[in-house]
Scaffold this motif. Structure first.
Motif, mmCIF file in Angstrom:
data_model
loop_
_atom_site.group_PDB
_atom_site.id
_atom_site.type_symbol
_atom_site.label_atom_id
_atom_site.label_comp_id
_atom_site.label_asym_id
_atom_site.label_seq_id
_atom_site.Cartn_x
_atom_site.Cartn_y
_atom_site.Cartn_z
ATOM 1 N N VAL A 176 9.797 5.010 -15.027
ATOM 2 C CA VAL A 176 8.871 5.447 -16.070
ATOM 3 C C VAL A 176 8.240 6.800 -15.769
ATOM 4 O O VAL A 176 7.747 7.468 -16.676
ATOM 5 N N LEU A 177 8.235 7.204 -14.504
ATOM 6 C CA LEU A 177 7.690 8.505 -14.130
ATOM 7 C C LEU A 177 8.504 9.035 -12.969
ATOM 8 O O LEU A 177 8.778 8.297 -12.013
ATOM 9 N N ASP A 178 8.903 10.309 -13.037
ATOM 10 C CA ASP A 178 9.883 10.804 -12.072
ATOM 11 C C ASP A 178 9.296 11.577 -10.906
ATOM 12 O O ASP A 178 10.018 11.968 -10.000
ATOM 13 N N GLU A 179 7.985 11.796 -10.899
ATOM 14 C CA GLU A 179 7.401 12.545 -9.788
ATOM 15 C C GLU A 179 6.009 12.010 -9.510
ATOM 16 O O GLU A 179 5.085 12.215 -10.293
ATOM 17 N N ALA A 180 5.867 11.307 -8.401
ATOM 18 C CA ALA A 180 4.589 10.703 -8.042
ATOM 19 C C ALA A 180 4.320 10.948 -6.560
ATOM 20 O O ALA A 180 4.529 10.076 -5.721
ATOM 21 N N PRO A 181 3.852 12.145 -6.203
ATOM 22 C CA PRO A 181 3.650 12.484 -4.794
ATOM 23 C C PRO A 181 2.418 11.812 -4.196
ATOM 24 O O PRO A 181 1.431 11.539 -4.884
ATOM 25 N N LEU A 182 2.479 11.554 -2.902
ATOM 26 C CA LEU A 182 1.380 10.966 -2.146
ATOM 27 C C LEU A 182 1.169 11.776 -0.874
ATOM 28 O O LEU A 182 2.102 12.390 -0.358
ATOM 29 N N ALA A 183 -0.060 11.744 -0.361
ATOM 30 C CA ALA A 183 -0.365 12.454 0.882
ATOM 31 C C ALA A 183 -1.785 12.130 1.293
ATOM 32 O O ALA A 183 -2.534 11.493 0.547
ATOM 33 N N LEU A 184 -2.163 12.580 2.483
ATOM 34 C CA LEU A 184 -3.580 12.642 2.793
ATOM 35 C C LEU A 184 -4.165 13.834 2.058
ATOM 36 O O LEU A 184 -3.492 14.856 1.857
ATOM 37 N N GLY A 185 -5.420 13.696 1.654
ATOM 38 C CA GLY A 185 -6.039 14.772 0.889
ATOM 39 C C GLY A 185 -7.439 15.079 1.381
ATOM 40 O O GLY A 185 -8.101 14.230 2.004
ATOM 41 N N ILE B 208 0.430 3.264 0.415
ATOM 42 C CA ILE B 208 -0.040 4.516 1.010
ATOM 43 C C ILE B 208 -0.827 4.253 2.289
ATOM 44 O O ILE B 208 -0.898 5.112 3.178
ATOM 45 N N MET B 209 -1.387 3.063 2.419
ATOM 46 C CA MET B 209 -2.076 2.713 3.663
ATOM 47 C C MET B 209 -1.060 2.513 4.788
ATOM 48 O O MET B 209 -1.279 2.949 5.930
ATOM 49 N N GLN B 210 0.056 1.885 4.463
ATOM 50 C CA GLN B 210 1.112 1.722 5.460
ATOM 51 C C GLN B 210 1.696 3.080 5.843
ATOM 52 O O GLN B 210 1.986 3.344 7.019
ATOM 53 N N ASN B 211 1.861 3.966 4.845
ATOM 54 C CA ASN B 211 2.330 5.324 5.128
ATOM 55 C C ASN B 211 1.395 6.027 6.106
ATOM 56 O O ASN B 211 1.840 6.743 7.021
ATOM 57 N N THR B 212 0.096 5.840 5.899
ATOM 58 C CA THR B 212 -0.891 6.529 6.736
ATOM 59 C C THR B 212 -0.850 6.021 8.170
ATOM 60 O O THR B 212 -0.949 6.806 9.129
ATOM 61 N N GLU B 213 -0.681 4.728 8.349
ATOM 62 C CA GLU B 213 -0.533 4.191 9.704
ATOM 63 C C GLU B 213 0.707 4.782 10.374
ATOM 64 O O GLU B 213 0.679 5.122 11.568
ATOM 65 N N ASP C 90 3.017 17.599 4.666
ATOM 66 C CA ASP C 90 3.565 16.484 5.438
ATOM 67 C C ASP C 90 4.974 16.861 5.883
ATOM 68 O O ASP C 90 5.961 16.425 5.305
ATOM 69 N N PRO C 91 5.091 17.699 6.916
ATOM 70 C CA PRO C 91 6.411 18.205 7.320
ATOM 71 C C PRO C 91 7.426 17.117 7.630
ATOM 72 O O PRO C 91 8.631 17.311 7.424
ATOM 73 N N GLN C 92 6.989 15.973 8.127
ATOM 74 C CA GLN C 92 7.912 14.894 8.454
ATOM 75 C C GLN C 92 8.194 13.970 7.257
ATOM 76 O O GLN C 92 8.967 13.018 7.390
ATOM 77 N N GLU C 93 7.577 14.261 6.141
ATOM 78 C CA GLU C 93 7.805 13.521 4.886
ATOM 79 C C GLU C 93 7.582 12.016 5.054
ATOM 80 O O GLU C 93 8.319 11.197 4.511
ATOM 81 N N ILE C 94 6.528 11.664 5.748
ATOM 82 C CA ILE C 94 6.169 10.261 5.916
ATOM 83 C C ILE C 94 5.785 9.648 4.563
ATOM 84 O O ILE C 94 6.024 8.468 4.303
ATOM 85 N N TYR C 95 5.217 10.481 3.703
ATOM 86 C CA TYR C 95 4.762 10.003 2.389
ATOM 87 C C TYR C 95 5.812 10.188 1.290
ATOM 88 O O TYR C 95 5.505 10.036 0.112
ATOM 89 N N GLY C 96 7.028 10.524 1.674
ATOM 90 C CA GLY C 96 8.100 10.584 0.685
ATOM 91 C C GLY C 96 8.455 11.966 0.190
ATOM 92 O O GLY C 96 9.169 12.095 -0.805
ATOM 93 N N GLY C 97 7.969 13.003 0.840
ATOM 94 C CA GLY C 97 8.360 14.356 0.458
ATOM 95 C C GLY C 97 7.816 14.755 -0.898
ATOM 96 O O GLY C 97 6.619 14.652 -1.164
ATOM 97 N N ALA C 98 8.710 15.192 -1.787
ATOM 98 C CA ALA C 98 8.288 15.685 -3.099
ATOM 99 C C ALA C 98 7.645 14.607 -3.943
ATOM 100 O O ALA C 98 6.928 14.905 -4.899
#
Length: 305
Positions: free
Chosen positions: A118-127, A164-169, A225-233
């Motif tokens: 339903v949506l093609d771009e949903a980025p996540l990160a620490l902010g 996103i909490m698991q990503n952060t760990e 997030d150079p290592q793309e832990i949160y999924g990159g783009a």
């Protein structure tokens, strides 16, 4: 659940009531008037995240327009996935894949079907707030004594079951952030803490994602997030359903197959619900009333009741 009853013309034929004979809807799930309704009661679990609150109410309203009684059930992330997998719920529109909800997908993919992206771009990160000029990457957190002490070495998180909490760990481990701690609460509590910090121009680090209404009210930035832990783009967001729903409720499944979203649509409704505290059902109904062409696209070929 109060049904939304609308009178509308069905399909491409005459709009005379006498040309619609639902008594012939038997056998297969498809008739000359469109897919059968099948199972009339549906359960849609959701977590009260920014986009998901709006999207869930939108799908619920559309399904009620075509004859279903939909129960919207607010739950935690784990229960949202497990209830669809075990068949106690029918679908949800909150699957962030391939990264954020990867553990849930790995656990339940044999019992859950991807219906539609339903949506093609949903980025996540620490902010962080943009006034934290020296913090631009997750790498900037490592061994940063001044920053760490200013925020008690804490990232202010949301509900513990969120992907996103698991990503952060994982990010803590990948980037060697041994001194840092992730606290959990809820999205609402995190946002309250974030707003308070921004008002006082204090440092704060939180998990963030888009689409989210908070970006329209505060000057925030997502950390690199150079290592793309949160999924990159960014992830894609999917509607997923229990196995067997297509056969049990063909008309509902057709709606799920045709429903999609845009940033413009979601960004229009999220602030009304979350910043202005309007009833999400009323916000969604307003959008439906003001965008008949979009509704016709979502419900193309499907009888309305």
């Amino acid at each position: 659940m109060l049904l939304i009853m609308l009178l509308a013309a069905c399909g491409g034929g005459s709009d005379e009531e006498g040309n619609t004979d639902s008594s012939n809807d038997e056998g297969s799930g498809e008739t000359s008037e469109g897919p059968e309704i099948g199972q009339q009661e549906l359960t849609q679990p959701y977590v009260a995240w920014a986009r998901e609150t709006v999207s869930t109410h939108m799908l619920g309203a559309l399904l009620e327009m075509v004859g279903y009684d939909v129960e919207l059930k607010q739950v935690e992330a784990g229960a949202m996935w497990s209830s669809v997998a075990d068949g106690s719920a029918d679908f949800h529109t909150s699957a962030w894949l391939p990264a954020t909800h990867a553990p849930y997908w790995e656990q339940y993919s044999e019992d859950i079907v991807k219906v539609k992206q339903v949506l093609d771009e949903a980025p996540l990160a620490l902010g962080v707030p943009s006034y934290m000029e020296d913090v631009n990457s997750i790498e900037d957190l490592k061994d940063n004594e001044e920053l760490g002490e200013s925020v008690d070495w804490t990232v202010t998180g949301i509900d513990p079951g969120a992907g996103i909490m698991q990503n952060t760990e994982e990010a803590f481990e990948a980037y060697g952030l041994d001194n840092w701690e992730l606290t959990s609460s809820s999205e609402a509590a995190m946002l309250t803490t974030l707003q308070s910090a921004v008002e006082d121009e204090e440092p704060i680090i939180v998990p963030l994602w888009k689409p989210h209404w908070i970006f329209g009210t505060m000057d925030l930035k997502m950390l690199e997030d150079p290592q793309e832990i949160y999924g990159g783009a960014g992830d894609q967001i999917y509607t997923v359903a229990r196995k067997g729903l297509e056969e049990d409720a063909p008309r509902a499944y057709k709606v799920l197959e045709q429903y999609d979203e845009s940033y413009e649509m979601i960004n229009e409704m999220m602030p009304k619900v979350h910043a202005e505290d309007q009833d999400p059902a009323e916000v969604v109904q307003e959008y439906i009333d003001n965008n008949p062409d979009q509704v016709d696209k979502w419900l193309e070929g499907i009888p309305r009741e």
